[in-house]
Design an enzyme around this catalytic site. Structure first.
Site, mmCIF file in Angstrom:
data_model
loop_
_atom_site.group_PDB
_atom_site.id
_atom_site.type_symbol
_atom_site.label_atom_id
_atom_site.label_comp_id
_atom_site.label_asym_id
_atom_site.label_seq_id
_atom_site.Cartn_x
_atom_site.Cartn_y
_atom_site.Cartn_z
ATOM 1 N N PRO A 101 0.820 -1.220 0.000
ATOM 2 C CA PRO A 101 0.000 0.000 0.000
ATOM 3 C C PRO A 101 0.848 1.261 0.000
ATOM 4 O O PRO A 101 1.942 1.289 0.556
ATOM 5 C CB PRO A 101 -0.787 -0.123 1.315
ATOM 6 N N ARG A 102 0.303 2.296 -0.593
ATOM 7 C CA ARG A 102 0.978 3.597 -0.595
ATOM 8 C C ARG A 102 1.156 4.057 0.849
ATOM 9 O O ARG A 102 0.278 3.866 1.673
ATOM 10 C CB ARG A 102 0.148 4.627 -1.347
ATOM 11 N N GLY A 103 2.272 4.657 1.136
ATOM 12 C CA GLY A 103 2.502 5.176 2.475
ATOM 13 C C GLY A 103 3.161 4.175 3.406
ATOM 14 O O GLY A 103 3.540 4.528 4.509
ATOM 15 N N CYS A 104 3.286 2.911 2.997
ATOM 16 C CA CYS A 104 3.964 1.923 3.829
ATOM 17 C C CYS A 104 5.459 2.000 3.561
ATOM 18 O O CYS A 104 5.890 2.077 2.423
ATOM 19 C CB CYS A 104 3.479 0.506 3.534
ATOM 20 N N ILE A 105 6.215 1.950 4.624
ATOM 21 C CA ILE A 105 7.674 2.027 4.497
ATOM 22 C C ILE A 105 8.227 0.658 4.156
ATOM 23 O O ILE A 105 7.817 -0.340 4.651
ATOM 24 C CB ILE A 105 8.294 2.539 5.812
#
Length: 105
Positions: A101-105
């Site tokens: 997912p977007r925003g996951c490091i």
């Protein structure tokens, strides 16, 4: 790109283990991916999150963030961390066979 063998099927994954083509995933692969990630047997609550992740990806093109998961999946953020320790959105996405997912490091 690296490949992995899940449920007798070779799939292409990223260096972090996320499927490059979510269409290659099937439900038989999820328990193997979960064990590889250190999660035991998948419960009904795990499956609720996995199915939600796949639905969100199909509808929006990206998996939800932890915050969105906690608000809309029917599983609280606290329980998400119990089910999927060390980053529920990221780990659930990997088990669900969708991209990180977007925003996951």
């Amino acid at each position: 790109m690296p490949t992995k063998l899940y449920a007798g099927t070779e799939v292409t994954v990223t260096d972090e283990g996320f499927f490059t083509d979510p269409g290659q995933w099937n439900e038989d692969m999820a328990p193997e991916i979960a064990r590889e990630a250190g999660i035991g047997d998948l419960s009904a609550r795990h499956w609720q999150v996995i199915e939600f992740m796949r639905t969100e990806f199909a509808e929006k093109g990206s998996g939800p963030t932890v915050r969105a998961l906690g608000k809309t999946s029917g599983v609280s953020v606290k329980e998400l961390y119990q089910l999927f320790p060390k980053g529920p959105a990221k780990l659930a996405a990997r088990i669900a066979g969708i991209p990180k997912p977007r925003g996951c490091i």
